[in-house]
Scaffold this motif. Structure first.
Motif, PDB file in Angstrom:
ATOM      1  N   PRO A 380       0.913  -1.395  -0.523  1.00 31.06           N
ATOM      2  CA  PRO A 380      -0.014   0.019   0.230  1.00 31.06           C
ATOM      3  C   PRO A 380       1.504   0.938  -0.009  1.00 31.06           C
ATOM      4  O   PRO A 380       1.617   1.677   0.430  1.00 31.06           O
ATOM      5  CB  PRO A 380      -0.821  -0.358   1.083  1.00 31.06           C
ATOM      6  N   PHE A 381       0.193   2.097  -0.949  1.00 30.19           N
ATOM      7  CA  PHE A 381       1.313   3.468  -1.021  1.00 30.19           C
ATOM      8  C   PHE A 381       0.441   4.712  -0.953  1.00 30.19           C
ATOM      9  O   PHE A 381      -0.508   4.757  -1.553  1.00 30.19           O
ATOM     10  CB  PHE A 381       1.879   3.285  -1.573  1.00 30.19           C
ATOM     11  N   ARG A 382       0.937   5.983  -0.829  1.00 35.08           N
ATOM     12  CA  ARG A 382       0.244   7.143  -1.489  1.00 35.08           C
ATOM     13  C   ARG A 382       1.032   7.774  -2.208  1.00 35.08           C
ATOM     14  O   ARG A 382       2.632   8.030  -2.036  1.00 35.08           O
ATOM     15  CB  ARG A 382      -0.278   7.597  -0.238  1.00 35.08           C
ATOM     16  N   THR A 383       0.443   8.447  -2.891  1.00 40.60           N
ATOM     17  CA  THR A 383       1.876   9.728  -3.952  1.00 40.60           C
ATOM     18  C   THR A 383       1.165  11.055  -3.621  1.00 40.60           C
ATOM     19  O   THR A 383      -0.381  11.681  -3.074  1.00 40.60           O
ATOM     20  CB  THR A 383       1.423   9.474  -5.047  1.00 40.60           C
ATOM     21  N   VAL A 384       2.073  11.844  -2.939  1.00 41.08           N
ATOM     22  CA  VAL A 384       1.744  13.238  -2.484  1.00 41.08           C
ATOM     23  C   VAL A 384       2.445  14.486  -3.154  1.00 41.08           C
ATOM     24  O   VAL A 384       3.699  13.988  -3.570  1.00 41.08           O
ATOM     25  CB  VAL A 384       2.381  12.906  -0.658  1.00 41.08           C
ATOM     26  N   THR A 385       2.106  15.593  -3.562  1.00 40.61           N
ATOM     27  CA  THR A 385       2.214  16.681  -3.577  1.00 40.61           C
ATOM     28  C   THR A 385       3.603  17.441  -2.936  1.00 40.61           C
ATOM     29  O   THR A 385       2.940  17.931  -1.909  1.00 40.61           O
ATOM     30  CB  THR A 385       1.590  18.173  -5.362  1.00 40.61           C
ATOM     31  N   VAL A 403       4.968   5.226   1.118  1.00 40.97           N
ATOM     32  CA  VAL A 403       4.694   3.226   1.258  1.00 40.97           C
ATOM     33  C   VAL A 403       4.220   3.155   2.790  1.00 40.97           C
ATOM     34  O   VAL A 403       4.694   3.996   4.004  1.00 40.97           O
ATOM     35  CB  VAL A 403       5.466   2.402   1.008  1.00 40.97           C
ATOM     36  N   TRP A 404       3.140   2.752   2.790  1.00 36.74           N
ATOM     37  CA  TRP A 404       3.236   1.813   4.070  1.00 36.74           C
ATOM     38  C   TRP A 404       3.745   0.922   5.008  1.00 36.74           C
ATOM     39  O   TRP A 404       4.401  -0.067   4.766  1.00 36.74           O
ATOM     40  CB  TRP A 404       1.014   1.962   3.928  1.00 36.74           C
ATOM     41  N   LEU A 405       4.181   1.255   6.577  1.00 31.89           N
ATOM     42  CA  LEU A 405       5.019   0.657   7.147  1.00 31.89           C
ATOM     43  C   LEU A 405       4.168   0.218   8.634  1.00 31.89           C
ATOM     44  O   LEU A 405       3.531   1.526   9.096  1.00 31.89           O
ATOM     45  CB  LEU A 405       6.093   1.550   7.542  1.00 31.89           C
ATOM     46  N   PRO A 406       3.347  -1.418   8.303  1.00 31.75           N
ATOM     47  CA  PRO A 406       2.686  -1.319   9.884  1.00 31.75           C
ATOM     48  C   PRO A 406       3.622  -1.429  11.002  1.00 31.75           C
ATOM     49  O   PRO A 406       2.903  -1.208  12.239  1.00 31.75           O
ATOM     50  CB  PRO A 406       2.341  -2.799   9.912  1.00 31.75           C
ATOM     51  N   THR A 451      12.621   1.754  -6.547  1.00 33.89           N
ATOM     52  CA  THR A 451      12.477   2.998  -5.992  1.00 33.89           C
ATOM     53  C   THR A 451      13.708   3.412  -4.617  1.00 33.89           C
ATOM     54  O   THR A 451      14.786   1.563  -5.112  1.00 33.89           O
ATOM     55  CB  THR A 451      11.939   2.398  -4.596  1.00 33.89           C
ATOM     56  N   ALA A 452      14.119   3.228  -3.175  1.00 37.92           N
ATOM     57  CA  ALA A 452      15.107   2.915  -2.413  1.00 37.92           C
ATOM     58  C   ALA A 452      14.994   1.809  -1.876  1.00 37.92           C
ATOM     59  O   ALA A 452      13.702   1.359  -1.630  1.00 37.92           O
ATOM     60  CB  ALA A 452      15.261   3.663  -1.305  1.00 37.92           C
ATOM     61  N   VAL A 453      16.281   1.008  -2.475  1.00 36.86           N
ATOM     62  CA  VAL A 453      15.814  -0.629  -2.220  1.00 36.86           C
ATOM     63  C   VAL A 453      15.814  -0.732  -0.600  1.00 36.86           C
ATOM     64  O   VAL A 453      15.357  -1.821  -0.350  1.00 36.86           O
ATOM     65  CB  VAL A 453      16.906  -1.114  -2.877  1.00 36.86           C
ATOM     66  N   GLY A 454      16.554  -0.337   0.468  1.00 35.59           N
ATOM     67  CA  GLY A 454      16.650  -0.617   1.262  1.00 35.59           C
ATOM     68  C   GLY A 454      15.445  -0.593   2.058  1.00 35.59           C
ATOM     69  O   GLY A 454      14.890  -1.319   3.195  1.00 35.59           O
ATOM     70  N   ARG A 455      14.305   0.087   2.072  1.00 37.53           N
ATOM     71  CA  ARG A 455      13.182   1.057   2.385  1.00 37.53           C
ATOM     72  C   ARG A 455      12.337   0.153   2.310  1.00 37.53           C
ATOM     73  O   ARG A 455      11.086  -0.309   2.404  1.00 37.53           O
ATOM     74  CB  ARG A 455      12.687   2.058   2.146  1.00 37.53           C
ATOM     75  N   ALA A 456      12.295  -0.656   0.563  1.00 41.76           N
ATOM     76  CA  ALA A 456      11.232  -1.485  -0.145  1.00 41.76           C
ATOM     77  C   ALA A 456      11.448  -2.227   0.982  1.00 41.76           C
ATOM     78  O   ALA A 456      10.643  -3.497   1.156  1.00 41.76           O
ATOM     79  CB  ALA A 456      11.474  -1.555  -1.440  1.00 41.76           C
ATOM     80  N   LEU A 457      12.628  -3.287   1.444  1.00 44.20           N
ATOM     81  CA  LEU A 457      13.079  -4.061   2.558  1.00 44.20           C
ATOM     82  C   LEU A 457      12.062  -4.219   3.035  1.00 44.20           C
ATOM     83  O   LEU A 457      11.794  -4.596   3.672  1.00 44.20           O
ATOM     84  CB  LEU A 457      14.811  -4.286   2.128  1.00 44.20           C
ATOM     85  N   ILE A 458      12.318  -3.032   3.809  1.00 47.30           N
ATOM     86  CA  ILE A 458      12.049  -2.624   5.297  1.00 47.30           C
ATOM     87  C   ILE A 458      10.202  -2.577   5.155  1.00 47.30           C
ATOM     88  O   ILE A 458       9.529  -3.232   6.215  1.00 47.30           O
ATOM     89  CB  ILE A 458      12.275  -1.027   5.526  1.00 47.30           C
ATOM     90  N   ALA A 459       9.671  -1.944   3.703  1.00 46.92           N
ATOM     91  CA  ALA A 459       8.214  -2.533   3.420  1.00 46.92           C
ATOM     92  C   ALA A 459       7.275  -3.681   3.503  1.00 46.92           C
ATOM     93  O   ALA A 459       6.873  -4.492   4.090  1.00 46.92           O
ATOM     94  CB  ALA A 459       7.915  -1.917   2.300  1.00 46.92           C
ATOM     95  N   VAL A 460       8.623  -4.597   2.552  1.00 45.40           N
ATOM     96  CA  VAL A 460       8.085  -6.293   2.938  1.00 45.40           C
ATOM     97  C   VAL A 460       8.335  -6.825   4.375  1.00 45.40           C
ATOM     98  O   VAL A 460       7.236  -7.754   3.848  1.00 45.40           O
ATOM     99  CB  VAL A 460       9.500  -5.844   1.264  1.00 45.40           C
ATOM    100  N   ILE A 461       9.601  -6.602   4.853  1.00 44.15           N
ATOM    101  CA  ILE A 461       9.305  -7.175   5.937  1.00 44.15           C
ATOM    102  C   ILE A 461       8.322  -6.343   6.864  1.00 44.15           C
ATOM    103  O   ILE A 461       7.699  -8.084   7.656  1.00 44.15           O
ATOM    104  CB  ILE A 461      10.572  -6.832   6.697  1.00 44.15           C
ATOM    105  N   GLU A 462       8.125  -5.293   7.096  1.00 41.60           N
ATOM    106  CA  GLU A 462       6.546  -5.056   7.713  1.00 41.60           C
ATOM    107  C   GLU A 462       5.345  -6.257   7.290  1.00 41.60           C
ATOM    108  O   GLU A 462       4.475  -6.065   8.236  1.00 41.60           O
ATOM    109  CB  GLU A 462       6.683  -3.545   8.176  1.00 41.60           C
ATOM    110  N   ASN A 463       5.250  -5.266   6.206  1.00 38.79           N
ATOM    111  CA  ASN A 463       3.811  -5.779   5.687  1.00 38.79           C
ATOM    112  C   ASN A 463       4.003  -7.145   4.950  1.00 38.79           C
ATOM    113  O   ASN A 463       2.680  -7.723   5.378  1.00 38.79           O
ATOM    114  CB  ASN A 463       3.686  -5.182   3.622  1.00 38.79           C
TER     115      ASN A 463
END
Length: 490
Positions: A380-385, A403-406, A451-463
């Motif tokens: 899940p994510f949102r795009t902001v201006t 990206v959403w981080l639970p 995207t940022a790979v490390g933050r994608a890893l974080i997002a996958v781990i948490e989601n």
């Protein structure tokens, strides 16, 4: 860098733009007034130089006429005038360089002008949500943050990383190390095979003028890691600084004793200074300074620096997976736990080089390419201006993808996609030929995280975390993980 001609013709527009970027009205006005005054002084000087040069050329011809007519007195008088003009021109050219540099340095620290549709605001609280993709699930009470999960799995080690390198570093192990590699490969494959980007493997260290080209220098030098001695710093200056430091330490330790350079004989001081200077030169080998890249945007965008690109080759679209290095000088105390804010991290970068008419459409396209990564991962994510006060130095408009981080129960930035207009191109002197091939114009540049790979890893781990502490692997990553479906404790 902004166009001084545009500033001269639109001073009020620049004042308004700076105020939108949270400058005070007084500072904005005085800055613009100073720029215009510098430009006028430079132009007046150039006009005077031109007049003198024209007079020198005319007087040189008059000398020839006078000598042919036998008027020796007039010829000598004219020669004396030409000699004075030559001296004036020589000094005037040095003054021209000074005025050019002063104007250039003043322009170099000015931010880009926001587009008209960018929301005006002071900080992240004034950003505007453009779209939300995916539903945020109800948060179970057993949900953990990524570093708790990674440490429990025995695959994320912050303590040993600190022993190696200090704070804000991480050692990944086993399947989490493989998943980070898998994420980077997946992103590169998506952007190169489906989105039309050309993969580049750029240098990780660049020269200072390359950093200047994309806007990291001079304003954000404290956020960079570098090697070598700056060009403007001489080894002898460092040696003198060491002597000054010695004297200050001595004065602190012996406050009742006045320490002066008289404690050393003049010859001893000179010999010691030269000796220290030699040591400094030996240590650094007089090498040119290099900067570790904070993002692959820097080398990718500069691929077109000091070049004229044929119009039919545009747009150029580049992507790269590289380590990025940031000192995080302005983030003391923020995100100190885990991998969210690191000195070293991996990122897949997207860069586009376009003509002036295509950049806004390319901005929307680039943002959608970055969003597609998260869609494929099922995050899940949102795009902001971003509002004017939260936007980067070189950007005219920026979309942040969050990206959403639970574990944090919050959206966090994972990508930032910006259109810069010709701001970077002027700093790099990067141009393209018009369609008719007659004139040259500055290219427009865009950059984004894909995207940022490390933050994608974080997002996958948490989601994708499970109550038993394991992590399910998203379907799209399983081919990169040897078919593995789940990461569990050893």
């Amino acid at each position: 860098m902004l166009d001084i001609k545009w500033i001269r013709d639109n001073p009020n527009a620049l004042v308004e733009a700076l105020v939108k970027r949270s400058w005070s009205a007084g500072d904005a006005q005085s800055t613009v007034d100073d720029l215009i005054a510098r430009d006028e002084a430079r132009r007046e000087h150039l006009t005077e130089l031109q007049v003198k040069q024209e007079r020198r050329n005319a007087a040189s011809k008059e000398i020839g006429n006078a000598m042919r007519s036998g008027d020796a007195a007039l010829a000598e008088k004219l020669k004396s005038e030409v000699s004075e003009i030559k001296a004036f021109i020589q000094n005037g050219e040095a003054r021209e360089r000074e005025l050019d540099k002063a104007l250039h340095d003043a322009l170099a620290v000015l931010p880009n002008v926001p587009l008209d549709d960018v929301p005006v605001g002071k900080d992240e609280h004034d950003n505007v949500v453009k779209r939300i993709v995916g539903e945020v699930p109800t948060r179970p009470n057993w949900v953990k943050e990524h570093f708790e999960i990674g440490e429990a799995l025995g695959m994320m080690d912050f303590e040993r990383a600190a022993k190696l390198s200090g704070s804000r570093f991480t050692v990944l192990k086993s399947q989490l190390a493989r998943m980070e590699r898998a994420l980077g490969q997946f992103m590169l494959d998506l952007h190169t095979t489906e989105h039309g980007y050309e993969e580049i493997q750029p240098p990780l260290m660049v020269k200072d003028d390359v950093m200047f080209g994309t806007g990291q220098l001079p304003k954000f030098e404290e956020d960079l890691f570098s090697t070598g001695i700056p060009k403007e710093v001489q080894s002898r200056d460092i040696a003198r600084g060491l002597f000054d430091f010695r004297d200050k330490v001595s004065a602190f330790l012996q406050p009742n004793r006045q320490i002066t350079q008289a404690d050393d004989s003049e010859n001893d001081q000179k010999a010691s200074t030269e000796g220290l200077a030699r040591l400094v030169r030996l240590f650094y080998n007089d090498r040119e300074r290099r900067y570790l890249i904070p993002t692959a945007e820097v080398p990718l965008t500069n691929l077109v620096r000091e070049e004229i690109t044929a119009h039919e080759k545009l747009p150029l679209r580049y992507t790269a997976l590289t380590p990025c290095f940031r000192s995080e000088a302005g983030s003391a105390g923020r995100d100190t736990r885990g991998m969210l804010r690191q000195h070293q991290f991996y990122k897949v970068e997207l860069v586009s080089i376009t003509d002036q008419e295509s950049s806004l459409a390319e901005h929307e396209r680039m943002t959608q390419c970055a969003e597609e990564v998260l869609k494929r991962l099922g995050l899940p994510f949102r795009t902001v201006t971003l509002c004017t006060g939260d936007m980067g130095f070189g950007a005219r408009k920026t979309y942040d993808i969050e990206v959403w981080l639970p574990g944090q129960n919050a959206y966090r930035e994972i990508s930032s996609c910006s259109v810069c207009g010709d701001f970077q191109a002027r700093r790099m002197d990067a141009r393209y030929k018009d369609k008719d091939g007659k004139g040259n114009r500055f290219v427009h540049t865009l950059n984004g995280s894909g995207t940022a790979v490390g933050r994608a890893l974080i997002a996958v781990i948490e989601n994708y975390q499970n109550e038993d502490g394991s992590v399910t692997i998203p379907e799209v990553l399983r081919p990169y993980m040897g078919g593995l479906a789940k990461i569990g404790p050893k």
